[in-house]
Design a protein around this motif. Structure first.
Motif, PDB file in Angstrom:
ATOM      1  N   ASP A 328      12.984  11.012 -12.338  1.00 15.45           N
ATOM      2  CA  ASP A 328      11.699  10.580 -11.789  1.00 15.45           C
ATOM      3  C   ASP A 328      11.499  11.157 -10.398  1.00 15.45           C
ATOM      4  OD1 ASP A 328       9.431   9.264 -10.959  1.00 15.45           O
ATOM      5  OD2 ASP A 328      10.389   7.296 -10.763  1.00 15.45           O
ATOM      6  N   ALA A 329      10.544  12.083 -10.278  1.00 12.25           N
ATOM      7  CA  ALA A 329      10.242  12.708  -8.987  1.00 12.25           C
ATOM      8  C   ALA A 329       9.012  12.083  -8.341  1.00 12.25           C
ATOM      9  CB  ALA A 329      10.033  14.210  -9.158  1.00 12.25           C
ATOM     10  N   GLY A 330       8.665  10.871  -8.745  1.00  8.34           N
ATOM     11  CA  GLY A 330       7.505  10.195  -8.173  1.00  8.34           C
ATOM     12  C   GLY A 330       7.750   9.739  -6.751  1.00  8.34           C
ATOM     13  N   ARG A 331       6.660   9.492  -6.040  1.00 11.14           N
ATOM     14  CA  ARG A 331       6.727   9.087  -4.635  1.00 11.14           C
ATOM     15  C   ARG A 331       6.151   7.696  -4.465  1.00 11.14           C
ATOM     16  NH1 ARG A 331       3.297  13.373  -1.538  1.00 11.14           N
ATOM     17  NH2 ARG A 331       1.781  12.653  -3.074  1.00 11.14           N
ATOM     18  N   ASN A 332       6.602   7.018  -3.421  1.00 12.71           N
ATOM     19  CA  ASN A 332       5.983   5.747  -3.061  1.00 12.71           C
ATOM     20  C   ASN A 332       4.630   5.998  -2.416  1.00 12.71           C
ATOM     21  OD1 ASN A 332       8.182   4.182  -3.914  1.00 12.71           O
ATOM     22  ND2 ASN A 332       9.226   4.459  -1.954  1.00 12.71           N
ATOM     23  N   VAL A 333       3.747   5.006  -2.499  1.00  9.04           N
ATOM     24  CA  VAL A 333       2.432   5.127  -1.883  1.00  9.04           C
ATOM     25  C   VAL A 333       2.584   5.292  -0.377  1.00  9.04           C
ATOM     26  CG1 VAL A 333       0.231   3.983  -1.450  1.00  9.04           C
ATOM     27  CG2 VAL A 333       1.324   3.776  -3.686  1.00  9.04           C
ATOM     28  N   ALA A 334       1.894   6.291   0.180  1.00  5.59           N
ATOM     29  CA  ALA A 334       1.983   6.562   1.617  1.00  5.59           C
ATOM     30  C   ALA A 334       0.844   5.871   2.359  1.00  5.59           C
ATOM     31  CB  ALA A 334       1.934   8.062   1.870  1.00  5.59           C
ATOM     32  N   GLY A 335       1.020   5.741   3.661  1.00  2.00           N
ATOM     33  CA  GLY A 335      -0.046   5.174   4.495  1.00  2.00           C
ATOM     34  C   GLY A 335       0.369   3.862   5.131  1.00  2.00           C
ATOM     35  N   ASP A 336      -0.299   3.526   6.240  1.00  2.00           N
ATOM     36  CA  ASP A 336       0.000   2.291   6.975  1.00  2.00           C
ATOM     37  C   ASP A 336      -1.092   1.254   6.808  1.00  2.00           C
ATOM     38  OD1 ASP A 336       2.366   3.373   7.991  1.00  2.00           O
ATOM     39  OD2 ASP A 336       1.295   4.344   9.646  1.00  2.00           O
ATOM     40  N   TRP A 337      -1.940   1.398   5.789  1.00  2.00           N
ATOM     41  CA  TRP A 337      -3.100   0.523   5.696  1.00  2.00           C
ATOM     42  C   TRP A 337      -2.747  -0.910   5.296  1.00  2.00           C
ATOM     43  CZ3 TRP A 337      -3.301  -0.460   0.405  1.00  2.00           C
ATOM     44  CH2 TRP A 337      -2.821   0.533  -0.449  1.00  2.00           C
ATOM     45  N   THR A 338      -1.503  -1.162   4.883  1.00  2.00           N
ATOM     46  CA  THR A 338      -1.118  -2.548   4.604  1.00  2.00           C
ATOM     47  C   THR A 338      -0.844  -3.328   5.888  1.00  2.00           C
ATOM     48  OG1 THR A 338       1.190  -1.861   4.366  1.00  2.00           O
ATOM     49  CG2 THR A 338      -0.141  -1.989   2.357  1.00  2.00           C
ATOM     50  N   LYS A 339      -0.772  -2.592   7.026  1.00  2.00           N
ATOM     51  CA  LYS A 339      -0.489  -3.251   8.306  1.00  2.00           C
ATOM     52  C   LYS A 339      -1.748  -3.590   9.091  1.00  2.00           C
ATOM     53  CE  LYS A 339       3.817  -0.586   8.734  1.00  2.00           C
ATOM     54  NZ  LYS A 339       4.567   0.389   9.575  1.00  2.00           N
ATOM     55  N   THR A 340      -2.894  -3.133   8.611  1.00  2.00           N
ATOM     56  CA  THR A 340      -4.137  -3.324   9.350  1.00  2.00           C
ATOM     57  C   THR A 340      -5.208  -3.927   8.457  1.00  2.00           C
ATOM     58  OG1 THR A 340      -4.976  -1.118   8.817  1.00  2.00           O
ATOM     59  CG2 THR A 340      -3.610  -1.335  10.792  1.00  2.00           C
TER      60      THR A 340
END
Length: 463
Positions: A328-340
């Protein structure tokens, strides 16, 4: 499966292109040939040096552009360095490989060249720019028109590049030569909403010649991200032969106990028989329906008339350990929008929606696969224990040391997460494209090697 920068950017502007009067032609005419007879023969299931081994390895390579191709290639390198139970390197025990999108590039090349793929795949693909032949200008009026017409890039792009630089004139028949693993390349039938597996039964259902289909076209279909690529088109020749689902498959198609994945596949095969309704099949990225490529193996087991398939009878008698590895070469969701309070923005939202749909689907298919492996192990043990001694002797030379129920089937998933949070985060920043920086390729290949050493190597190698 992934949405590239181009596909995200074109999603809205492409809607405006319908106002333009110019037109752009798309070259995606079918290249598959008709066949007068439905071909349901079992393809080659041997690998390595064709010596019967106590260990058999199956691999499933996920989607993810060159990132996925590099990670799966690193896994192959790692398998060449790890000894299998019973002797020999694990790479020489690989009997089955399933590939999706970027993973299908590695799967197909390994299927064609075996161990030889370790010597030149990096130079011929991973460190090359496979996007050099693609239309990638986001705000090009011509590209917007092409997007509205079905896809920005057609056969002149990735399929031609793969044919010229990697696969040559190889066809699916070349993937079934003795001494090579069985390879399944997975795309998605966007009308049937099911995986489309490039294998004999699927082509038999549309009365088409499986052996002559170009590998480059199959791999390109598996990687055809919507909008960025026009669908790969397969012509349905169902009127030219008398294909009918075997009785056991027909029964499974109507059984309440059949998994939804297999049932949908069997329904699609039956629907293909109506060539007036389905004259052309339209294929896109395999990750739309199964980003880990597990459906191919599920389908093969469903289509098997013998309990040991898709193994050969000799393999099924000799095997003690069947190891299925999902890469599995999938990636985790990127971004800091869960903090704001604000966010996600449009790009992050599209990424999150796509990843949510893909990840939920693969988790479900993985659980189905885990259950199927357990059931298959039970059937295999029952079959082995029902064999008369002379059949065992014919394969092994004698029954000495043979225990009929001493067979284990194991399913494992390896991913960036196995390498720790920091390393996984760095690998997660590698984009889903067919053009990477050299240091990104190197890091991802090394990650594939490291994860195999950690999970399957000697305990002293664990970090």
């Amino acid at each position: 499966m992934s949405l590239s920068i181009l596909s995200r950017a074109l999603a809205v502007p492409a809607l405006l292109a319908g106002l333009l009067t110019s037109c752009a032609s798309i070259d995606n005419a079918p290249v598959n040939r008709p066949s007068a007879l439905p071909r349901l023969t079992q393809v080659n299931t041997m690998a390595g040096d064709d010596t019967l081994r106590s260990t058999i390895v199956a691999l499933a390579f996920s989607g993810g552009g060159t990132r996925a191709a590099a990670f799966s290639f690193g896994v192959l390198k790692g398998l060449s360095q790890v000894e299998a139970p019973g002797g020999g390197a694990m790479i020489d025990q690989v009997r089955f490989v399933s590939g999706v999108s970027g993973g299908s590039v590695t799967a197909a090349y390994f299927g064609l060249k075996g161990r030889g793929a370790l010597t030149d795949f990096e130079s011929r693909f991973l460190y090359r720019d496979a996007e050099e032949s693609l239309r990638t200008q986001v705000y090009s009026v011509g590209n917007m028109v092409r997007a509205m017409d079905g896809g920005v890039n057609d056969r002149s792009g990735l399929p031609t590049w793969l044919q010229k630089n990697l696969f040559g004139n190889a066809t699916l028949k070349d993937l079934s030569r003795p001494g090579r693993p069985v390879v399944w390349i997975n795309a998605s039938d966007i009308y049937a909403k099911t995986p489309f597996v490039f294998e004999p039964v699927t082509f038999a259902a549309i009365c088409s010649d499986w052996e002559s289909y170009p590998v480059s076209e199959a791999v390109a279909a598996s990687a055809a991200v919507p909008i960025v690529f026009a669908p790969e088109v397969i012509q349905n020749y169902a009127k030219k032969c008398g294909f009918k689902l075997p009785d056991d498959l027909e029964a499974q198609a109507h059984s309440r106990d059949t998994s939804p994945i297999v049932k949908a596949y069997l329904k699609a095969l039956n629907d293909y028989r109506d060539a007036d309704k389905i004259k052309f099949l339209k294929l896109l990225d395999g990750g739309l329906t199964d980003n880990w490529g597990l459906s191919a193996f599920n389908v093969q087991m469903a289509a098997a008339r013998e309990p040991y398939r898709p193994m050969t009878k000799a393999d099924a008698i000799s095997v003690s350990n069947f190891q299925f590895i999902v890469v599995d070469a999938g990636r985790n969701v990127a971004g800091d929008w869960t903090k704001t309070l604000e966010g996600p923005n449009a790009q992050e939202l599209l990424d999150a929606v796509a990843d949510t749909a893909v990840d939920s689907a693969v988790r479900s298919s993985y659980e189905v696969m885990r259950l199927q492996m357990k059931l298959w192990e039970q059937r295999l043990k029952q079959w082995r224990c029902s064999l008369p001694p002379d059949e065992v002797t014919a394969v092994r030379g004698s029954t000495e040391g043979w225990v009929c129920d001493a067979v284990s089937i194991r399913l494992d998933r390896v991913s960036f997460e196995d390498l720790g949070t920091t390393r996984a985060a760095a690998l997660g920043r590698v984009p889903t494209r067919f053009k990477l920086e050299p240091d990104q390729v190197k890091m991802t290949v090394e990650a594939g090697e490291a994860v195999i050493r950690k999970v399957f190597g000697p305990k002293s190698d664990e970090r």
